[in-house]
Every structure is written in structure tokens, then in C-alpha cells.
Design a protein around this motif. Structure first.
Motif, PDB file in Angstrom:
ATOM      1  N   GLY A  47       0.781  -1.229   0.000  1.00  0.00           N
ATOM      2  CA  GLY A  47       0.000   0.000   0.000  1.00  0.00           C
ATOM      3  C   GLY A  47       0.813   1.280   0.000  1.00  0.00           C
ATOM      4  O   GLY A  47       0.382   2.300  -0.533  1.00  0.00           O
ATOM      5  N   ASP A  48       2.015   1.247   0.593  1.00  0.00           N
ATOM      6  CA  ASP A  48       2.760   2.510   0.735  1.00  0.00           C
ATOM      7  C   ASP A  48       3.857   2.707  -0.309  1.00  0.00           C
ATOM      8  O   ASP A  48       4.634   3.646  -0.220  1.00  0.00           O
ATOM      9  CB  ASP A  48       3.327   2.646   2.151  1.00  0.00           C
ATOM     10  CG  ASP A  48       4.449   1.674   2.483  1.00  0.00           C
ATOM     11  OD1 ASP A  48       4.932   0.971   1.582  1.00  0.00           O
ATOM     12  OD2 ASP A  48       4.829   1.616   3.671  1.00  0.00           O
ATOM     13  N   GLY A  49       3.931   1.826  -1.299  1.00  0.00           N
ATOM     14  CA  GLY A  49       4.890   2.023  -2.382  1.00  0.00           C
ATOM     15  C   GLY A  49       6.303   1.569  -2.078  1.00  0.00           C
ATOM     16  O   GLY A  49       7.248   1.991  -2.749  1.00  0.00           O
ATOM     17  N   THR A  50       6.471   0.714  -1.080  1.00  0.00           N
ATOM     18  CA  THR A  50       7.789   0.177  -0.763  1.00  0.00           C
ATOM     19  C   THR A  50       8.356  -0.545  -1.985  1.00  0.00           C
ATOM     20  O   THR A  50       7.653  -1.316  -2.632  1.00  0.00           O
ATOM     21  CB  THR A  50       7.693  -0.819   0.424  1.00  0.00           C
ATOM     22  OG1 THR A  50       7.223  -0.108   1.567  1.00  0.00           O
ATOM     23  CG2 THR A  50       9.024  -1.467   0.729  1.00  0.00           C
ATOM     24  N   ALA A  51       9.619  -0.305  -2.325  1.00  0.00           N
ATOM     25  CA  ALA A  51      10.224  -0.947  -3.489  1.00  0.00           C
ATOM     26  C   ALA A  51      10.738  -2.350  -3.165  1.00  0.00           C
ATOM     27  O   ALA A  51      10.531  -3.284  -3.923  1.00  0.00           O
ATOM     28  CB  ALA A  51      11.367  -0.095  -4.025  1.00  0.00           C
ATOM     29  N   VAL A  52      11.413  -2.481  -2.037  1.00  0.00           N
ATOM     30  CA  VAL A  52      11.968  -3.774  -1.628  1.00  0.00           C
ATOM     31  C   VAL A  52      11.483  -4.071  -0.224  1.00  0.00           C
ATOM     32  O   VAL A  52      11.604  -3.257   0.683  1.00  0.00           O
ATOM     33  CB  VAL A  52      13.517  -3.766  -1.656  1.00  0.00           C
ATOM     34  CG1 VAL A  52      14.078  -5.082  -1.144  1.00  0.00           C
ATOM     35  CG2 VAL A  52      14.027  -3.479  -3.055  1.00  0.00           C
ATOM     36  N   TYR A  53      10.912  -5.265  -0.062  1.00  0.00           N
ATOM     37  CA  TYR A  53      10.449  -5.713   1.254  1.00  0.00           C
ATOM     38  C   TYR A  53      11.505  -6.640   1.835  1.00  0.00           C
ATOM     39  O   TYR A  53      11.904  -7.612   1.200  1.00  0.00           O
ATOM     40  CB  TYR A  53       9.111  -6.449   1.134  1.00  0.00           C
ATOM     41  CG  TYR A  53       8.624  -6.969   2.451  1.00  0.00           C
ATOM     42  CD1 TYR A  53       8.083  -6.094   3.393  1.00  0.00           C
ATOM     43  CD2 TYR A  53       8.719  -8.309   2.779  1.00  0.00           C
ATOM     44  CE1 TYR A  53       7.646  -6.558   4.618  1.00  0.00           C
ATOM     45  CE2 TYR A  53       8.281  -8.773   4.001  1.00  0.00           C
ATOM     46  CZ  TYR A  53       7.752  -7.893   4.914  1.00  0.00           C
ATOM     47  OH  TYR A  53       7.321  -8.356   6.130  1.00  0.00           O
ATOM     48  N   TRP A  54      11.991  -6.319   3.019  1.00  0.00           N
ATOM     49  CA  TRP A  54      12.991  -7.139   3.698  1.00  0.00           C
ATOM     50  C   TRP A  54      12.309  -7.982   4.743  1.00  0.00           C
ATOM     51  O   TRP A  54      11.529  -7.485   5.547  1.00  0.00           O
ATOM     52  CB  TRP A  54      14.070  -6.268   4.336  1.00  0.00           C
ATOM     53  CG  TRP A  54      14.996  -5.698   3.315  1.00  0.00           C
ATOM     54  CD1 TRP A  54      14.876  -4.494   2.690  1.00  0.00           C
ATOM     55  CD2 TRP A  54      16.139  -6.335   2.760  1.00  0.00           C
ATOM     56  NE1 TRP A  54      15.889  -4.340   1.778  1.00  0.00           N
ATOM     57  CE2 TRP A  54      16.680  -5.454   1.798  1.00  0.00           C
ATOM     58  CE3 TRP A  54      16.770  -7.561   2.972  1.00  0.00           C
ATOM     59  CZ2 TRP A  54      17.825  -5.764   1.073  1.00  0.00           C
ATOM     60  CZ3 TRP A  54      17.909  -7.860   2.243  1.00  0.00           C
ATOM     61  CH2 TRP A  54      18.417  -6.964   1.310  1.00  0.00           C
ATOM     62  N   ILE A  55      12.595  -9.275   4.714  1.00  0.00           N
ATOM     63  CA  ILE A  55      12.000 -10.202   5.669  1.00  0.00           C
ATOM     64  C   ILE A  55      13.116 -11.018   6.312  1.00  0.00           C
ATOM     65  O   ILE A  55      14.098 -11.369   5.661  1.00  0.00           O
ATOM     66  CB  ILE A  55      10.957 -11.107   4.976  1.00  0.00           C
ATOM     67  CG1 ILE A  55      10.244 -11.990   5.971  1.00  0.00           C
ATOM     68  CG2 ILE A  55      11.585 -11.926   3.872  1.00  0.00           C
ATOM     69  CD1 ILE A  55       9.064 -12.743   5.390  1.00  0.00           C
TER      70      ILE A  55
END
Length: 86
Positions: A47-55
Motif C-alpha cells: 500500500g505505501d509504495g515500498t520498493a523492496v520488502y525485507w523479511i
């Protein structure tokens, strides 16, 4: 009405998570302790336009996943069995 309470450490059961990446022949598969917060974090990242999600998995390994390339997220053994994004 139920009362919402945090889970005690002995109640936390790790779950497997599979993340499908568009145009990739393999999935990312990892084990996490907090499937509900993982769902919320994915929803927020989309929803917020994050380019890379780190998990980070339960072993401390970190994975950077380009949000635009995620085909699906499957949570196995959690309260919801599958979450699809499309």
C-alpha cells in the motif's frame, strides 16, 4: 466477545511461508514465528509504495524481495492459509 491477548512464547508455532516471484522458476520458502504480523507488513508494503520488502526468517536470514515482482504469498499453518496479490 473475545479478549485479545498477546501469545505467550510457548504458544508461538513457527509457520512456513512461500513467496512466489514473477518470472522466477523457484519460490522463496522460509519459516517465521509471527504470521499475522507478516501479513500486516506485506499489506502495508504493497500500500505505501515500498520498493523492496525485507523479511527475516526465524534463523536470522534476511531476504530482500522486490514488491513489484511478488506473485503470491502463501502462509502454511497460520490462521489464514493463503494470501494472493494480483
Amino acid at each position: 466477545r473475545g479478549v485479545c491477548r498477546p501469545m505467550r512464547p510457548e504458544e508461538v508455532t513457527p509457520v512456513n511461508v512461500r513467496i512466489g516471484i514473477a518470472d522466477a522458476s523457484r519460490e522463496i520458502e522460509l519459516e517465521v514465528d509471527e504470521p499475522t504480523s507478516l501479513e500486516a507488513e506485506f499489506d502495508k508494503a504493497f500500500g505505501d509504495g515500498t520498493a523492496v520488502y525485507w523479511i527475516t526468517d526465524k534463523s536470522g536470514n534476511r531476504f530482500g524481495i522486490p514488491i513489484a515482482r511478488i506473485a503470491y504469498v502463501e502462509i502454511i499453518g497460520g490462521p489464514r492459509s493463503s494470501v494472493g496479490f494480483g
